[in-house]
Scaffold this motif. Structure first.
Motif, PDB file in Angstrom:
ATOM      1  N   PHE A  94     -19.350  44.258  85.542  1.00 24.79           N
ATOM      2  CA  PHE A  94     -19.732  43.348  84.461  1.00 24.79           C
ATOM      3  C   PHE A  94     -18.658  42.303  84.145  1.00 24.79           C
ATOM      4  CE2 PHE A  94     -21.789  47.498  83.304  1.00 24.79           C
ATOM      5  CZ  PHE A  94     -23.027  47.152  83.821  1.00 24.79           C
ATOM      6  N   ASN A  95     -17.578  42.292  84.956  1.00 27.11           N
ATOM      7  CA  ASN A  95     -16.523  41.279  84.817  1.00 27.11           C
ATOM      8  C   ASN A  95     -15.866  41.294  83.434  1.00 27.11           C
ATOM      9  OD1 ASN A  95     -16.696  40.130  87.452  1.00 27.11           O
ATOM     10  ND2 ASN A  95     -18.594  39.099  86.836  1.00 27.11           N
ATOM     11  N   PHE A  96     -15.608  42.500  82.930  1.00 22.82           N
ATOM     12  CA  PHE A  96     -14.838  42.638  81.696  1.00 22.82           C
ATOM     13  C   PHE A  96     -13.344  42.371  81.936  1.00 22.82           C
ATOM     14  CE2 PHE A  96     -17.912  45.909  79.616  1.00 22.82           C
ATOM     15  CZ  PHE A  96     -18.715  44.872  79.180  1.00 22.82           C
ATOM     16  N   SER A  97     -12.881  42.632  83.161  1.00 19.09           N
ATOM     17  CA  SER A  97     -11.440  42.651  83.445  1.00 19.09           C
ATOM     18  C   SER A  97     -10.710  41.365  83.081  1.00 19.09           C
ATOM     19  CB  SER A  97     -11.198  42.996  84.920  1.00 19.09           C
ATOM     20  OG  SER A  97     -11.621  44.314  85.179  1.00 19.09           O
ATOM     21  N   PRO A  98     -11.241  40.170  83.374  1.00 17.60           N
ATOM     22  CA  PRO A  98     -10.493  38.955  83.006  1.00 17.60           C
ATOM     23  C   PRO A  98     -10.196  38.874  81.509  1.00 17.60           C
ATOM     24  CG  PRO A  98     -12.232  38.431  84.558  1.00 17.60           C
ATOM     25  CD  PRO A  98     -12.441  39.859  84.158  1.00 17.60           C
ATOM     26  N   TYR A  99     -11.181  39.255  80.684  1.00 17.31           N
ATOM     27  CA  TYR A  99     -10.991  39.225  79.228  1.00 17.31           C
ATOM     28  C   TYR A  99     -10.022  40.320  78.795  1.00 17.31           C
ATOM     29  CZ  TYR A  99     -12.436  38.434  74.356  1.00 17.31           C
ATOM     30  OH  TYR A  99     -12.462  38.137  73.022  1.00 17.31           O
ATOM     31  N   VAL A 100     -10.135  41.491  79.415  1.00 18.11           N
ATOM     32  CA  VAL A 100      -9.243  42.605  79.102  1.00 18.11           C
ATOM     33  C   VAL A 100      -7.790  42.210  79.376  1.00 18.11           C
ATOM     34  CG1 VAL A 100      -8.521  44.894  79.905  1.00 18.11           C
ATOM     35  CG2 VAL A 100     -10.920  44.463  79.382  1.00 18.11           C
ATOM     36  N   LYS A 101      -7.551  41.533  80.467  1.00 16.15           N
ATOM     37  CA  LYS A 101      -6.179  41.126  80.824  1.00 16.15           C
ATOM     38  C   LYS A 101      -5.597  40.169  79.791  1.00 16.15           C
ATOM     39  CE  LYS A 101      -6.852  41.749  85.791  1.00 16.15           C
ATOM     40  NZ  LYS A 101      -7.016  41.090  87.094  1.00 16.15           N
ATOM     41  N   LYS A 102      -6.451  39.293  79.253  1.00 12.90           N
ATOM     42  CA  LYS A 102      -5.978  38.366  78.219  1.00 12.90           C
ATOM     43  C   LYS A 102      -5.555  39.149  76.965  1.00 12.90           C
ATOM     44  CE  LYS A 102      -6.933  34.481  80.417  1.00 12.90           C
ATOM     45  NZ  LYS A 102      -8.310  34.131  80.565  1.00 12.90           N
ATOM     46  N   ILE A 103      -6.367  40.108  76.564  1.00 12.42           N
ATOM     47  CA  ILE A 103      -6.047  40.909  75.384  1.00 12.42           C
ATOM     48  C   ILE A 103      -4.785  41.736  75.627  1.00 12.42           C
ATOM     49  CG2 ILE A 103      -6.888  42.767  73.883  1.00 12.42           C
ATOM     50  CD1 ILE A 103      -9.715  41.743  74.475  1.00 12.42           C
ATOM     51  N   ASP A 104      -4.658  42.235  76.840  1.00 14.57           N
ATOM     52  CA  ASP A 104      -3.470  42.999  77.213  1.00 14.57           C
ATOM     53  C   ASP A 104      -2.204  42.152  77.024  1.00 14.57           C
ATOM     54  OD1 ASP A 104      -1.773  44.893  78.350  1.00 14.57           O
ATOM     55  OD2 ASP A 104      -2.067  44.067  80.353  1.00 14.57           O
ATOM     56  N   LYS A 105      -2.255  40.905  77.445  1.00 21.47           N
ATOM     57  CA  LYS A 105      -1.098  40.013  77.297  1.00 21.47           C
ATOM     58  C   LYS A 105      -0.765  39.782  75.820  1.00 21.47           C
ATOM     59  CE  LYS A 105      -1.502  37.460  81.646  1.00 21.47           C
ATOM     60  NZ  LYS A 105      -1.727  36.137  82.262  1.00 21.47           N
ATOM     61  N   ILE A 106      -1.813  39.628  75.002  1.00 17.98           N
ATOM     62  CA  ILE A 106      -1.587  39.412  73.570  1.00 17.98           C
ATOM     63  C   ILE A 106      -0.903  40.627  72.950  1.00 17.98           C
ATOM     64  CG2 ILE A 106      -2.767  39.134  71.341  1.00 17.98           C
ATOM     65  CD1 ILE A 106      -4.884  37.489  72.849  1.00 17.98           C
ATOM     66  N   GLY A 160     -21.232  48.501  76.579  1.00 16.09           N
ATOM     67  CA  GLY A 160     -20.039  48.756  77.363  1.00 16.09           C
ATOM     68  C   GLY A 160     -18.749  48.793  76.568  1.00 16.09           C
ATOM     69  N   LYS A 161     -18.823  49.146  75.288  1.00 14.32           N
ATOM     70  CA  LYS A 161     -17.597  49.187  74.468  1.00 14.32           C
ATOM     71  C   LYS A 161     -16.591  50.200  75.019  1.00 14.32           C
ATOM     72  CE  LYS A 161     -19.780  50.084  70.564  1.00 14.32           C
ATOM     73  NZ  LYS A 161     -21.175  50.024  71.022  1.00 14.32           N
ATOM     74  N   THR A 162     -17.096  51.386  75.405  1.00 17.14           N
ATOM     75  CA  THR A 162     -16.197  52.415  75.938  1.00 17.14           C
ATOM     76  C   THR A 162     -15.589  51.965  77.263  1.00 17.14           C
ATOM     77  OG1 THR A 162     -17.512  54.140  74.871  1.00 17.14           O
ATOM     78  CG2 THR A 162     -16.030  54.832  76.625  1.00 17.14           C
ATOM     79  N   SER A 163     -16.374  51.340  78.105  1.00 17.47           N
ATOM     80  CA  SER A 163     -15.853  50.819  79.376  1.00 17.47           C
ATOM     81  C   SER A 163     -14.760  49.788  79.124  1.00 17.47           C
ATOM     82  CB  SER A 163     -16.991  50.188  80.188  1.00 17.47           C
ATOM     83  OG  SER A 163     -17.933  51.165  80.570  1.00 17.47           O
ATOM     84  N   PHE A 164     -14.993  48.942  78.138  1.00 17.51           N
ATOM     85  CA  PHE A 164     -14.000  47.921  77.795  1.00 17.51           C
ATOM     86  C   PHE A 164     -12.697  48.573  77.335  1.00 17.51           C
ATOM     87  CE2 PHE A 164     -12.052  44.546  75.323  1.00 17.51           C
ATOM     88  CZ  PHE A 164     -12.355  43.404  76.053  1.00 17.51           C
ATOM     89  N   LEU A 165     -12.815  49.595  76.466  1.00 17.21           N
ATOM     90  CA  LEU A 165     -11.622  50.316  76.007  1.00 17.21           C
ATOM     91  C   LEU A 165     -10.889  50.969  77.175  1.00 17.21           C
ATOM     92  CD1 LEU A 165     -12.544  52.167  72.682  1.00 17.21           C
ATOM     93  CD2 LEU A 165     -11.031  50.220  72.981  1.00 17.21           C
ATOM     94  N   ASN A 166     -11.654  51.573  78.090  1.00 20.68           N
ATOM     95  CA  ASN A 166     -11.033  52.243  79.240  1.00 20.68           C
ATOM     96  C   ASN A 166     -10.256  51.258  80.107  1.00 20.68           C
ATOM     97  OD1 ASN A 166     -12.121  54.631  78.397  1.00 20.68           O
ATOM     98  ND2 ASN A 166     -13.721  54.730  79.964  1.00 20.68           N
ATOM     99  N   LEU A 167     -10.849  50.091  80.350  1.00 22.85           N
ATOM    100  CA  LEU A 167     -10.154  49.078  81.151  1.00 22.85           C
ATOM    101  C   LEU A 167      -8.884  48.612  80.442  1.00 22.85           C
ATOM    102  CD1 LEU A 167     -13.145  46.915  82.455  1.00 22.85           C
ATOM    103  CD2 LEU A 167     -11.659  48.399  83.807  1.00 22.85           C
ATOM    104  N   LEU A 168      -8.976  48.449  79.130  1.00 27.96           N
ATOM    105  CA  LEU A 168      -7.803  48.026  78.365  1.00 27.96           C
ATOM    106  C   LEU A 168      -6.708  49.092  78.426  1.00 27.96           C
ATOM    107  CD1 LEU A 168      -6.658  45.778  76.671  1.00 27.96           C
ATOM    108  CD2 LEU A 168      -7.862  46.708  74.687  1.00 27.96           C
ATOM    109  N   ALA A 169      -7.110  50.354  78.321  1.00 27.24           N
ATOM    110  CA  ALA A 169      -6.138  51.449  78.420  1.00 27.24           C
ATOM    111  C   ALA A 169      -5.469  51.462  79.782  1.00 27.24           C
ATOM    112  CB  ALA A 169      -6.837  52.780  78.159  1.00 27.24           C
TER     113      ALA A 169
END
Length: 718
Positions: A33-45, A67-76
């Motif tokens: 679902f291409n969450f990763s690009p957004y997750v990486k931005k939040i990670d940098k912040i 996909g909230k849980t998936s988003f959290l998992n990618l961020l983790a």
């Protein structure tokens, strides 16, 4: 039997993990679902903000199943890969799932217990110290719980309880002589966390599943009791649902709940939209995996389902998984018996609109006249209404406008009343479609008990191909015994029609020789029994395939005279028809007694006409030679209509005219005078004779009607 086989298959399917688990993604490789690009931005912040000691609460906002849980998992996962450059704080993660705990107290205690345990096992001494004192917070709340429940019961309106200090001391806990309070404990923990050079990121998921009191407790943990520095909360929630659950504590409507959430959440992050193409990719993968696991050998159906995905709306990945899993169970149970594409989309309707699904499921198609006449279900069942939609279809569209496209897909309008092409019921039956009256019930009952099993019918097709007559005979007998007879008959008729020539010749010969395995029941509105319908279907199909005359004559010789007449009348190829008629005449001459003495035999008039056309003098001689006192009335009885296979009607003028065209009625009239003079003893008054065609008449009344028509004819001829 099929029911238990399918039950075993479902159990086997579960053992082999055919069901798609509703598991969130855990790595970038799974991120369709291409969450990763957004997750990486939040990670940098988060990493850039790590030098800031102020507590931070970030809300991950999304609807159910988005996909909230998936988003959290990618961020983790990305936070785990944080590189320490010497200036930023290190990252420590704590996952807390509040849904695991049964009540407010248990959730509160579990949060502090889990956090303290996680910190206590770290090698950093400051973290260990923070963990130790967070454990005291846990003990503090336990003490409060004890102090509220232990003491002297009320007496004269008072209650005496132990002091909190005393309870903690009794538990072996004191704070180096300092007075014990949450504020003191918070200060010690803050100082320890600051010394540790760590950011603690707390992941909290599944808030949507909590009740209103548990949600309130969780927010209380975040805002009041654990508002330590260097803590970052990442909370996944559906703000609409949470606002709806808690607004009564803070105001009068949902807006008050949203305003409270805004006080808790410092930074709201809305999940990025899942593109239609990403949902399609996710769906294609899951449906392809299911096709491979089920091994139904229906690859084209699965490809069509994937293609049709574009036409209908899926809201989120979880809905896709739920529909596919529901479909997996039903496909395992009945997948070989129905059209898989229709099965998938009716399962889609079951998951996305259960009320509408139940309305369709409970539709009683057997009572609908148009369905009975056409074999096609389109729910337009108002007999006196010309326009469409009408009846039940109109009810469905008006009640559930959102499902109209699905309804049109599964149950397209059958142009039964209007102009234009009509949906072919035979094609629907052959394709096992849901809008075929032969298959509709299977899509909802998931079994073939008292219904035609396509699996059993495949066995019959294989036996035909292998020309195993004994096994085929047993299979057909069992098919009629176990299932609705008229549906079995219909399937066999369709089978005869669709076979290639070699198999058709084998089956035709087999059925003619073994016609007794077809039940002699089920006469239709034309008086045809099941056996006659099979014979006529064989004849029609052989006629259409231009089968050699020699084969047909040989086949005719295997039939009874009665069956041969029905067989012959369906041939339109004139030279074949003539040859078969010759066989009929030759066979009738071999009969031991005059065939017309059995007026219930419907082919008798056909035999008379054929013989008269072939050799009128010979037929006339046969009638005159065999006519006797006890059968002349039976001869006349052959010509009235036998109504509803229960009674003979009147000998009408048209019946008399047909009789006259093949038989010497003057000779019959004179013989009737000779053999049955009592019918002529009194003057026949026409007004006394009943000529109601469709009412029951005795054999003597038919004779009187014959005399009447003959007298009228003679009186008008002079």
């Amino acid at each position: 039997m099929n029911y238990f086989i399918n039950l075993w298959k479902i159990k086997s399917m579960a053992n082999q993990s055919y069901i798609i688990p509703e598991l969130p993604i855990n790595s970038e490789d799974e991120d369709v679902f291409n969450f990763s690009p957004y997750v990486k931005k939040i990670d940098k912040i988060l990493q850039a903000n790590s030098i800031n000691s102020d507590p931070l609460t970030i809300g991950i906002y999304g609807k159910w199943g988005e996909g909230k849980t998936s988003f959290l998992n990618l961020l983790a996962t990305h936070l785990s890969e944080f590189k320490d450059d010497g200036t930023s704080k290190r990252i420590l993660k704590y996952h807390f799932n509040p849904w695991r705990y049964s009540g407010e107290d248990e959730m509160l205690l579990a949060f502090f217990e889990g956090l303290s345990n996680m910190l206590s096992i770290q090698t950093n001494s400051s973290l260990q110290k923070a963990g130790k004192f967070i454990k005291k917070i846990s003990k503090y709340f336990k003490a409060i719980k004890i102090s509220s429940s232990v003491g002297i019961p009320k007496f004269l309106g008072t209650k005496v309880t132990f002091e909190l200090n005393e309870i903690l001391k009794a538990m072996g806990e004191d704070l180096e002589g300092k007075p014990i309070s949450p504020e003191v404990l918070n200060k010690v923990i803050d100082d320890a966390l600051c010394e540790s050079k760590y950011k603690i990121v707390i992941f909290i998921d599944d808030i949507d599943r909590l009740d209103k009191d548990e949600i309130y407790t969780l927010f209380k943990i975040i805002k009041l009791n654990a508002n330590f520095r260097n803590l970052v909360y990442l909370i996944a929630l559906d703000p609409e649902q949470v606002s709806k659950a808690i607004h009564h504590r803070y105001g009068t409507d949902k807006l008050d709940g949203k305003l409270f959430i805004e006080k808790i959440i410092n930074i709201p992050i809305i999940l990025p939209r899942i593109e239609k193409e990403d949902l399609q990719l996710f769906f294609d993968k899951k449906i392809s995996d299911l096709n491979r696991l089920l091994s139904l050998n229906k690859d084209n159906d699965f490809k069509e389902i994937a293609f049709e995905f574009r036409r209908f709306n899926f809201n989120n990945p979880r809905e896709i998984i739920r529909v596919i899993n529901s479909f997996a169970i039903s496909a395992c149970a009945i997948g070989e018996e129905v059209n898989l594409r229709d099965l998938f989309w009716i399962e889609y309707l079951k998951i996305t609109n259960e009320t509408c699904y139940n309305d369709i499921k409970n539709y009683n198609e057997e009572t609908q006249i148009f369905t009975e006449m056409s074999g096609v279900i389109d729910f337009n069942d108002e007999i006196n209404t010309q326009g469409k939609p009408n009846g039940f279809r109109k009810h469905l569209i008006n009640t559930y406008p959102e499902i109209e496209s699905i309804l049109n897909h599964l149950f397209p309008n059958n142009n039964f009343q209007g102009t234009g092409s009509k949906i072919d019921s035979k094609t629907l039956e052959k394709e096992l479609r849901i809008n075929s009256s032969d298959h509709f019930e299977k899509f909802f009952s998931y079994h073939t008990f008292r219904k035609i099993s396509e699996t059993n019918f495949k066995i019959i097709k294989n036996l035909i191909a292998e020309e195993k007559e004994d096994d085929l005979k047993t299979a057909i007998v069992n098919l009629f015994a176990r299932h609705a007879e008229y549906k079995t008959l219909y399937k066999i008729e369709n089978l005869i029609e669709e076979l290639d020539v070699d198999k058709l010749l084998f089956l035709s010969h087999f059925l003619i020789l073994n016609i007794n395995i077809i039940p002699e029941i089920g006469e239709d509105m034309f008086g045809r029994s099941f056996r006659i319908r099979i014979i006529e279907k064989i004849a029609i199909t052989l006629n259409d395939n231009d089968i050699s005359k020699d084969y047909l004559i040989d086949l005719a010789e295997e039939m009874t005279l009665f069956n041969l007449c029905y067989f012959t009348r369906k041939f339109t190829v004139q030279n074949v028809r003539n040859e078969l008629q010759e066989v009929i005449v030759r066979r009738i001459k071999l009969e031991k007694k005059p065939f017309y003495e059995e007026p219930l035999n419907a082919p008798n008039k056909m035999i008379m006409q054929i013989w008269n056309n072939k050799n009128s003098a010979e037929f006339d001689r046969f009638i005159k030679d065999t006519l006797q006192n006890d059968n002349i009335l039976l001869l006349i009885r052959n010509f009235p209509v036998y109504w509803n296979n229960t009674f003979f009607g009147a000998l009408t003028k048209s019946n008399y005219d047909f009789m006259k065209s093949i038989i010497d009625v003057d000779y019959i009239y004179e013989k009737l005078k000779e053999y049955h003079a009592e019918l002529f003893d009194k003057h026949i008054d026409i007004s006394d004779i009943d000529f109601q065609e469709s009412t029951s008449h005795t054999i003597e009344e038919n004779a009187l009607q014959f005399i009447n028509w003959h007298n009228i004819e003679k009186s008008t001829s002079f």
